[in-house]
Enzyme design. Structure first.
Site, PDB file in Angstrom:
ATOM      1  N   CYS A  98       0.809  -1.222   0.000  1.00 38.61           N
ATOM      2  CA  CYS A  98       0.000   0.000   0.000  1.00 38.61           C
ATOM      3  C   CYS A  98       0.845   1.278   0.000  1.00 38.61           C
ATOM      4  O   CYS A  98       1.484   1.569  -1.003  1.00 38.61           O
ATOM      5  CB  CYS A  98      -0.979  -0.053   1.161  1.00 38.61           C
ATOM      6  SG  CYS A  98      -2.417   0.963   0.836  1.00 38.61           S
ATOM      7  N   HIS A 198      -3.811  -5.541   1.825  1.00 38.36           N
ATOM      8  CA  HIS A 198      -3.345  -5.716   3.202  1.00 38.36           C
ATOM      9  C   HIS A 198      -4.463  -6.365   3.972  1.00 38.36           C
ATOM     10  O   HIS A 198      -5.304  -7.034   3.387  1.00 38.36           O
ATOM     11  CB  HIS A 198      -2.891  -4.386   3.801  1.00 38.36           C
ATOM     12  CG  HIS A 198      -3.838  -3.264   3.586  1.00 38.36           C
ATOM     13  ND1 HIS A 198      -5.013  -3.148   4.272  1.00 38.36           N
ATOM     14  CD2 HIS A 198      -3.794  -2.203   2.735  1.00 38.36           C
ATOM     15  CE1 HIS A 198      -5.627  -2.051   3.872  1.00 38.36           C
ATOM     16  NE2 HIS A 198      -4.925  -1.455   2.929  1.00 38.36           N
TER      17      HIS A 198
HETATM   18  N1  GLN Z   1      -1.846   7.244   1.708  1.00 37.37           N
HETATM   19  C1  GLN Z   1      -1.955   6.408   0.572  1.00 37.37           C
HETATM   20  C2  GLN Z   1      -3.247   6.561  -0.216  1.00 37.37           C
HETATM   21  O1  GLN Z   1      -4.275   6.872   0.339  1.00 37.37           O
HETATM   22  C3  GLN Z   1      -1.794   4.962   0.982  1.00 37.37           C
HETATM   23  C4  GLN Z   1      -2.598   4.649   2.149  1.00 37.37           C
HETATM   24  C5  GLN Z   1      -2.406   3.273   2.605  1.00 37.37           C
HETATM   25  O2  GLN Z   1      -1.284   2.805   2.912  1.00 37.37           O
HETATM   26  N2  GLN Z   1      -3.543   2.677   2.697  1.00 37.37           N
HETATM   27  O3  GLN Z   1      -3.235   6.383  -1.403  1.00 37.37           O
END
Ligand code: GLN
Length: 242
Positions: A98, A198
């Site tokens: 992510c 995840h």
């Molecule tokens: N901040 C990033 C987004 O929103 C990734 C967030 C996350 O790790 N879920 O795209």
């Protein structure tokens, strides 16, 4: 007697990039090694720390909020980019989930700012009109030995587009994937893997944990009694609508 192989894991920014129970991924790697009599070593590298490219078999970078990604993006470029490239060049595994996945590419757009990535894989992450891409997700991926399902949960505002030099980790079966439009999910180049899935990822997909260990150590693992783990996998697949 030859000593048992040891999986040497380096967690990158574990105190900043861990919003999706990312420690669970590391715990699964440890358990799956130790249950088979393999060694497991865990070290960490955070803001300002250098990384020895030869000292680890697998680098792990978890999910992060936009705020933490800013600090991490700049630090990775300044202190770790060259070492991570060297490590990947010699075949080390890199698993990024992510927010961490987004930082492996060329850039990550955050509001008006464009954060630099370490350019380990050919991709960019941008913002577009539309809601965050949230929900259970299942993909089909082949990491050797045929296609298998990876099931998890995704939650990202960024949309990731792969360049011509990158291949997706898998094909979206249900959910959004990299950008909600082209059916790709994640990235794989050599032993570098990035994914939006995840939930955490490895407890729901222990076959993937085993495959990562095999690729990192260049060996074949014996199967374990995975009745509970298989039940967790089935439940994640069901949640994703498979
Ligand atoms: N901040 C990033 C987004 O929103 C990734 C967030 C996350 O790790 N879920 O795209």
């Amino acid at each position: 007697m030859t000593p048992a192989p040891v999986l040497r894991v380096c967690a990158l920014y574990p105190e900043l990039m861990n919003i999706y129970a990312d420690r669970g991924n590391i715990a699964v790697l440890r358990a799956r090694c130790e249950w088979r009599g393999l060694g497991f070593e865990l070290s960490a590298s955070s803001i300002g720390d250098k990384v020895d490219p030869a000292a680890h078999d697998l680098f792990y970078l978890g999910g992060g909020q936009d705020r933490d990604q800013v600090a991490v993006a700049h630090d990775m470029v300044a202190t770790k980019r060259a070492s991570l490239h060297q490590a990947a060049d010699r075949g080390a595994m890199v698993l990024a989930v992510c927010g961490g996945y987004q930082l492996l590419g060329h850039s990550y757009q955050l509001g008006a700012e464009e954060l630099p990535g370490i350019g380990l894989v050919d991709l960019r992450t941008v913002r577009e009109e539309g809601p965050r891409l949230i929900g259970n997700c299942a993909i089909e991926a082949d990491l050797g030995g045929g296609s298998r399902v990876i099931a998890g949960f995704e939650n990202h505002g960024g949309r990731t587009y792969l360049g011509t030099a990158a291949s997706p980790l898998g094909r979206v079966l249900t959910g959004h994937g990299n950008n909600g439009s082209d059916g790709s999910e994640g990235v794989r180049a050599r032993n570098v893997i990035g994914t939006y899935l995840h939930g955490p990822l490895l407890p729901k997909n222990v076959w993937l944990a085993d495959r990562l260990i095999e690729l990192a150590l260049d060996l074949e693992l014996e199967p374990l009694d995975d009745a509970m783990e298989e039940a967790a996998h089935r439940s994640a697949r069901r949640a994703a609508g498979l």
